[in-house]
Design a protein around this motif. Structure first.
Motif, mmCIF file in Angstrom:
data_model
loop_
_atom_site.group_PDB
_atom_site.id
_atom_site.type_symbol
_atom_site.label_atom_id
_atom_site.label_comp_id
_atom_site.label_asym_id
_atom_site.label_seq_id
_atom_site.Cartn_x
_atom_site.Cartn_y
_atom_site.Cartn_z
ATOM 1 N N TRP A 112 0.833 -1.208 0.000
ATOM 2 C CA TRP A 112 0.000 0.000 0.000
ATOM 3 C C TRP A 112 0.863 1.253 0.000
ATOM 4 O O TRP A 112 1.783 1.389 0.809
ATOM 5 C CB TRP A 112 -0.922 0.009 1.221
ATOM 6 C CG TRP A 112 -1.945 -1.092 1.172
ATOM 7 C CD1 TRP A 112 -1.949 -2.246 1.889
ATOM 8 C CD2 TRP A 112 -3.088 -1.138 0.326
ATOM 9 N NE1 TRP A 112 -3.015 -3.023 1.561
ATOM 10 C CE2 TRP A 112 -3.750 -2.364 0.595
ATOM 11 C CE3 TRP A 112 -3.622 -0.290 -0.627
ATOM 12 C CZ2 TRP A 112 -4.917 -2.737 -0.047
ATOM 13 C CZ3 TRP A 112 -4.786 -0.655 -1.287
ATOM 14 C CH2 TRP A 112 -5.424 -1.865 -0.992
ATOM 15 N N ASN A 148 1.535 5.479 0.341
ATOM 16 C CA ASN A 148 1.125 6.470 1.318
ATOM 17 C C ASN A 148 0.067 7.403 0.732
ATOM 18 O O ASN A 148 -0.010 7.599 -0.479
ATOM 19 C CB ASN A 148 2.327 7.291 1.790
ATOM 20 C CG ASN A 148 3.330 6.444 2.549
ATOM 21 O OD1 ASN A 148 2.966 5.456 3.201
ATOM 22 N ND2 ASN A 148 4.599 6.804 2.441
ATOM 23 N N ARG A 161 0.063 5.749 5.641
ATOM 24 C CA ARG A 161 -0.014 4.544 4.813
ATOM 25 C C ARG A 161 -1.468 4.141 4.651
ATOM 26 O O ARG A 161 -2.219 4.094 5.620
ATOM 27 C CB ARG A 161 0.793 3.419 5.456
ATOM 28 C CG ARG A 161 0.955 2.181 4.581
ATOM 29 C CD ARG A 161 1.992 1.258 5.185
ATOM 30 N NE ARG A 161 2.180 0.067 4.384
ATOM 31 C CZ ARG A 161 1.535 -1.076 4.591
ATOM 32 N NH1 ARG A 161 0.652 -1.151 5.581
ATOM 33 N NH2 ARG A 161 1.760 -2.121 3.833
#
Length: 463
Positions: free
Chosen positions: A61, A63, A70
């Protein structure tokens, strides 16, 4: 792989019925059509399986672009897209900012697959639709797309695709022109040794296209506007069945613009440099008598020692005007005089043709208006004296006519933009024109994300 195929077969509705239909098909065509439908079903399930497999892989993932936190996974969400094998459905992870920042949603798998958030159709379908629309009207494109793939797309959607991709290639062209005008020359295309040795020819002409008087409505009187077309090609030779030598174009590139000569100039020169203008052993300019095109030659090409050729048939047309004025119309005497000096223009010393016109001018039988016509033809040929030495051109294997650009005007512009009842908006015309140019110049597939997987979308680089 065998286990995967077995699972795929289990997911295809009426599999046994389809196989039975295949086995009982009574003709080759029927066998092909049934097998084609089965193949599409298998491909559709296979694509869905692959997307599902990738969706289950670990996700990194990014930011949040707003606060830097995140992103957190919010689980799987459905996605549907129309592809060349049909409508495909799958689920993939969606992430959002834990602080709930606006517009923070991200879908890493979609981004990896080069799928836009609002995209409903995959690139290969858009490519096929745009490719068809390059040649036929949008309504016919819609019908052909349905016949070829079973995918139903309305003509308005196809028009939107053309606008999107046409706008993209137009912006790319404008950036290239801006860089070129700042002194940044393009990189010359790589050529085979045989093509590299050939003479480079440039030619330009104009063609009229019907436009709407107002951009947003088809009402009103048609306005005819000129499109400037330029051709850049290498001149090769081949033997006809009768044993004669003829010219064949190689590495043909086209430019065109709805505008004036100053709009055409940078496009023509940019493409010419890309085609090897500065390293060609011989460069030729072919054109009819348009003043603007010869001004272009004088300003940009003559300083580079480019050989200028006035289209022979255009020059002969002017010579006929002089013959008709001298011998009083379409008489046998006028035709004989024209035939004699036309032959001399083509096979002899062009200066003698100019001297003959000088000799005719003082004759007392001429009226002022007829003398004025002959004087105009004389001055015209005198101006182009260095461009009408057709005998020497033939000896150097230089074409005497501008047929290469006249032909380009017909199939690039007239065949697509001058159909019955057609009238264009400036924006719609430019979008489609830029796509046609991208296709003929071998750059069409660069407009789509998976260009490496597409093939045979345009003319051969040596066509």
């Amino acid at each position: 792989m065998i286990a995967l195929l077995e699972r795929i077969i289990d997911e295809i509705p009426d599999w046994e019925t389809r196989i039975l239909k295949l086995e009982t098909a009574s003709s080759l065509g029927a066998i092909v059509w049934v097998a084609w439908a089965i193949g599409l079903s298998v491909a559709r399930v296979l694509v869905a399986h692959e997307l599902g497999r990738r969706a289950k892989l670990p996700t990194e993932w990014p930011n949040c672009p707003h606060c830097g936190s995140r992103l957190n996974s919010k689980g799987f969400q459905k996605r549907t897209i129309v592809t060349l094998v049909g409508t495909v459905n799958w689920e993939r992870r969606v992430g959002r900012c834990p602080l709930k920042c606006q517009n923070s949603q991200r879908v890493p798998l979609d981004e990896m697959l080069l799928i836009k958030p609002d995209q409903k159709t995959s690139d290969e379908v858009m490519r096929l639709g745009c490719l068809l629309a390059i040649f036929v009207p949008f309504g016919i494109t819609s019908q052909l797309l349905k016949q070829l793939t079973g995918i139903k797309v309305c003509s308005q959607t196809i028009g939107n695709w053309i606008a999107s991709k046409g706008r993209l290639t137009r912006e790319q062209t404008q950036k290239e022109i801006a860089a070129f005008e700042q002194g940044d020359n393009p990189i010359a295309e790589s050529l085979s040794c045989d093509v590299e040795k050939m003479a480079l020819a440039l030619a330009a002409d104009g063609v009229m296209v019907p436009f709407r008087p107002q951009e947003k409505t088809p009402s009103g009187t048609t306005q005819w506007r000129e499109v400037k077309v330029g051709v850049i090609a290498r001149l090769g030779e081949y033997f006809t069945r009768s044993g004669k030598t003829a010219t064949r174009l190689h590495q043909r590139r086209l430019v065109a613009v709805l505008g004036n000569i100053s709009d055409l100039c940078p496009r023509l020169m940019l493409e010419a440099i890309r085609s090897g203008l500065h390293r060609a052993s011989k460069v030729v300019w072919l054109s009819d008598g348009g003043v603007g095109f010869w001004n272009l030659y004088d300003q940009y090409l003559a300083p580079l020692n480019v050989i200028g050729v006035l289209d022979f048939y255009h020059a002969a047309g002017h010579l006929w005007s002089a013959a008709a004025a001298y011998k009083d119309g379409r008489t046998r005497e006028a035709k004989n005089w024209f035939k004699q000096w036309r032959h001399h223009l083509r096979h002899g010393d062009s200066r003698e043709v100019i001297l003959e016109l000088e000799k005719v001018l003082p004759e007392s039988c001429l009226t002022p208006s007829r003398r004025q016509i002959i004087r105009r033809v004389h001055n015209y040929l005198k101006t182009h004296e260095n461009h009408i030495t057709y005998k020497s051109f033939e000896a150097d294997a230089i074409p005497r006519g501008s047929g290469m650009v006249e032909s380009a005007c017909k199939w690039l512009i007239q065949q697509r933009f001058k159909g019955v009842g057609m009238r264009w908006s400036s924006e719609g015309f430019n979008h489609l024109l830029h796509l046609r140019l991208a296709w003929v110049n071998g750059r069409f597939d660069d407009l789509f994300s998976d260009a490496n997987f597409f093939s045979n979308s345009g003319p051969s680089p040596n066509s």
